[in-house]
Every structure is written in C-alpha cells, then in structure tokens.
Design a protein around this motif. Sequence first.
Motif, short mmCIF file in Angstrom:
data_model
loop_
_atom_site.label_atom_id
_atom_site.label_comp_id
_atom_site.label_asym_id
_atom_site.label_seq_id
_atom_site.Cartn_x
_atom_site.Cartn_y
_atom_site.Cartn_z
N CYS A 66 23.17 37.34 39.69
CA CYS A 66 22.95 38.98 40.33
C CYS A 66 21.58 38.86 39.88
O CYS A 66 20.56 39.93 40.75
N ALA A 67 21.33 38.71 38.46
CA ALA A 67 19.97 39.54 38.23
C ALA A 67 19.27 38.47 38.39
O ALA A 67 18.17 39.24 38.89
N VAL A 68 18.65 37.39 38.92
CA VAL A 68 18.00 36.40 39.43
C VAL A 68 17.64 36.90 40.24
O VAL A 68 16.39 36.94 40.81
N LEU A 69 18.21 36.54 41.61
CA LEU A 69 18.39 37.45 42.69
C LEU A 69 17.95 38.60 42.97
O LEU A 69 16.96 38.29 43.88
N ALA A 70 18.10 39.68 42.39
CA ALA A 70 17.46 40.55 42.54
C ALA A 70 16.22 41.04 41.68
O ALA A 70 15.09 41.55 42.63
N LEU A 71 15.90 39.88 40.85
CA LEU A 71 13.93 39.88 40.57
C LEU A 71 13.59 38.98 41.98
O LEU A 71 12.56 39.87 42.21
N ALA A 72 14.00 37.86 42.36
CA ALA A 72 13.60 37.47 43.11
C ALA A 72 13.71 38.12 44.20
O ALA A 72 12.49 38.02 44.97
N LEU A 73 14.22 39.16 44.88
CA LEU A 73 14.12 39.63 46.55
C LEU A 73 12.97 41.02 45.73
O LEU A 73 12.32 40.82 46.95
N ALA A 74 13.10 41.06 45.25
CA ALA A 74 11.98 42.50 44.98
C ALA A 74 10.78 41.76 44.49
O ALA A 74 9.72 42.36 44.99
N GLN A 75 10.34 40.69 43.92
CA GLN A 75 9.46 39.96 44.05
C GLN A 75 8.83 39.81 45.65
O GLN A 75 7.95 39.68 45.69
N GLN A 76 9.87 38.62 46.08
CA GLN A 76 9.36 38.39 47.24
C GLN A 76 8.65 39.57 48.92
O GLN A 76 8.13 39.74 49.53
#
Length: 157
Positions: A66-76
């Motif tokens: 969940c944490a990695v996905l949230a940060l990856a989507l924000a970076q995207q």
Amino acid sequence: MLRSLTNLGDTPTRPHLLAALRRLYALNLALLGLPGLLIGVPLGLFTPAWSSLPALVGLCVAGLLCAVLALALAQQKMKAAIPGTPEGRDLAMSAAIQAASAPAAPLLMACTTLKEPLSLLALLTLTLLSGLVGWLLLGLWAGKAGLEEQRARAVAG
C-alpha cells in the motif's frame, strides 16, 4: 496554516512551493491518520491476538505494498508537471495529498495489531519510513514544479 497555499500564486518559487507542499502533506497525513487511530486502536484492543505468523507477515506485506503503491502513483503524477506553470503547481499539490496516504495505510494496520508486538513494530517502522520518503519526495517535486528565484523575478518583472 493554509495561508501559504492561498498566497502561492500561479508561478511559485521553489522555497514557497516546498513550504506549501509540506504543510499540505502534514495536514492530509493528520486527516488520514486521525480516523485510522480512532478506528484501529479500539479494534486492536478489543479483538483477540493473532497467533498466525503467516497472517501477520501477510499484513506487513500488504502495508508495504500500500505504501509503495501510494508513493509510486504520486511520483507518476509528477512526471507531467511543467516547471513554473499553474498546472505544475496543481500536480505537485495533488501528488503531496496522494503521498500522505502512504504512511496512513500501515498506521491503520499497526493499530489493529496492538497485541502483537513484532508486527506492531514492523508496521510502525514502515509507517515512519514511508512518511520520511514522502517528505523527501516533496523536495524533489518542489524543485520540478517551482521556479528558481532569478527566473521568478524575470517572470514577475
């Protein structure tokens, strides 16, 4: 607290944008974390302790994902930001809001495992690490979306 957001203007400088992003991140983290604490702590206190190691490991892995996905989507989201534009500023603010959910998800999971010290410690560590990564990403996003001081003076003058 929100004054730095309302006085930002269309072409914010990097330091002003960074200050606004940090305030927005902290505010959204509090808005997401408070209900998580109010729901998770009673749930963790009044449910029986888990004795299944695979379930606890699965919960920790789910928190990490969940944490990695949230940060990856924000970076995207920040890939499309153009420096010094209102759209770039808006994308940076949107990414800061989205990144605040990265530590909020493992925090809720940590609150539900109050009776399991090892998983509680692992999830709280993940909460702190994902919060730190999100905080550090704000500096990169402000650098990408904000204007340098000299360029801001040229645009204003």
